[in-house]
Write an enzyme that holds these catalytic residues in place. Structure first.
Site, PDB file in Angstrom:
ATOM      1  N   CYS A 120      45.323  40.865  38.914  1.00  0.00           N
ATOM      2  CA  CYS A 120      44.730  39.704  39.666  1.00  0.00           C
ATOM      3  C   CYS A 120      45.704  38.658  40.261  1.00  0.00           C
ATOM      4  CB  CYS A 120      43.698  39.196  38.763  1.00  0.00           C
ATOM      5  SG  CYS A 120      42.474  39.925  38.231  1.00  0.00           S
ATOM      6  N   HIS A 287      42.527  32.301  42.079  1.00  0.00           N
ATOM      7  CA  HIS A 287      41.953  33.612  41.896  1.00  0.00           C
ATOM      8  C   HIS A 287      40.619  33.329  41.271  1.00  0.00           C
ATOM      9  CE1 HIS A 287      40.896  37.454  40.351  1.00  0.00           C
ATOM     10  NE2 HIS A 287      41.148  37.031  38.796  1.00  0.00           N
ATOM     11  N   ASN A 317      34.814  38.812  41.088  1.00  0.00           N
ATOM     12  CA  ASN A 317      36.116  38.858  40.837  1.00  0.00           C
ATOM     13  C   ASN A 317      36.849  40.155  41.612  1.00  0.00           C
ATOM     14  OD1 ASN A 317      38.807  39.379  39.732  1.00  0.00           O
ATOM     15  ND2 ASN A 317      38.255  38.859  37.773  1.00  0.00           N
TER      16      ASN A 317
END
Length: 360
Positions: A120, A287, A317
């Site tokens: 990520c 993020h 996500n």
């Protein structure tokens, strides 16, 4: 002088999955998911490949397709790209690289390509690496000119950073702790070295050992049998032949604790390196792992939550593509204008974390 973002694009799959649909698969509800994550829907790549998503995001960043953002009017020629960096956990093939597949699709005939595996944090690792390579190339070109010799390395002027993910392929759809969180998609930026603009102001990256496997996914080929066996002990042989877990696994509380501290720490370090105060930043683009993490960071920094871009409600996500997608939406919606300072932050498997400040 510096690395300036001159184009931004995103791509999301056509299939949108609601929380109520997930409730038909696992024991969960919209009322349980939203307060804990901020997620209402996520896009799932039922038919799209990573190349499909990455190429569409790239073409939009280049101004070759509608839906992108460009710093100036006019499309960018894919042939002008010198390099493509693709942060991804879910490439379409082990090789060629996902970046090479996107190169072929968009016609970037002069680009050198490679992938990055940094989960990520791919948004920060990808753009920061591009910035360092562009700066090194500019210095090499200047030194070569002064010495009357050719450059010693590939001259780089434009780099495409495109993160594309199909995390739906890694999710265990029977595990409600993870399947509610993730979605698919791609985000891209075109970065160009310019003598008359500062662009990237600072970057910071770090790694923490994941000794306890709090965020983990085995390799797809780790349990492939081999025609060699030097293990004589039955217990050792059984352990060696144990099948790998093909799905991502996450210790939620441990990851949440790491993420909240890492995001604030990395943002503060990037601000310090750029000699900026939190108030200097027009928009924070983090993020999109969990809306609670974003709200925690805003509160910890004493900043209004409106200064943090939030897209997790409709994307979930999307790993390293999340912040690049969020940046694109902020640019398209006019939340950032040329001259504004933005700060992007990422954290995830590895354990990786980082942040970078840049002027639009």
């Amino acid at each position: 002088m510096g690395s300036v973002i001159i184009g931004s694009g995103k791509s999301l799959p056509a299939r949108v999955v609601t929380n109520d649909e997930l409730g038909q698969i696992v024991d969960t509800t919209d009322e349980w998911i939203v307060p804990r994550t901020g997620i209402h829907t996520r896009a799932i790549a039922v038919h799209e490949t990573g190349t499909d998503l990455g190429a569409e995001a790239a073409l939009r960043a280049l101004g070759q397709a509608e839906g992108g953002w460009q710093r100036e009017e006019g499309a960018i020629d894919p042939a002008s790209l010198d390099m493509i960096i693709c942060p991804t956990l879910t490439p379409d093939a082990a090789f060629p690289s996902q970046a090479a597949l996107i190169r072929e699709r968009i016609g970037a005939v002069n680009a050198v390509c490679y992938d990055m595996s940094c989960a990520c944090s791919g948004c920060v690792y990808g753009t920061s690496t591009a910035d360092m390579l562009l700066a090194a190339s500019a210095a090499d070109i200047a030194a070569a000119k002064a010495a009357g010799r050719p450059p010693r390395r590939n001259p780089l002027r434009r780099i495409l950073v495109v993160a594309t993910e199909r995390l739906s392929r890694l999710v265990d759809w029977n595990d409600r702790a993870t399947c509610i969180l993730f979605g698919d998609g791609a985000g891209a930026v075109v970065m160009e070295w310019r003598e008359d603009a500062d662009g990237m102001l600072s970057s910071y990256m770090e790694n923490t050992d994941d000794a306890d496997h709090v965020l983990w996914c085995d390799s797809a080929f780790c349990d492939r049998p081999l025609p060699f066996d030097a293990v004589s002990d039955e217990a050792a042989r059984a352990a060696a032949e144990a099948p790998c877990d093909p799905y991502m696994r996450m210790a939620g509380q441990a990851v949440f604790k790491f993420a909240t501290s890492a995001m604030v720490r990395c943002i503060e370090e990037a601000l310090s390196r750029a000699q900026l105060s939190p108030e200097d930043v027009a928009l924070y683009v983090p993020h999109q792992a969990n809306e609670r993490i974003i709200r925690y960071a805003a509160k910890k920094m004493g900043m209004p939550s409106e200064r943090f871009q939030v897209t997790i409600d409709h994307t979930g996500n999307v790993s390293g593509a999340s912040a690049l997608i969020a940046l694109n939406e902020a640019l398209v919606e006019g939340k950032l204008a040329v001259g504004d300072i933005a700060l992007m932050a990422g954290f995830g498997g590895g354990l990786t974390a980082g942040a970078c400040a840049f002027r639009i």
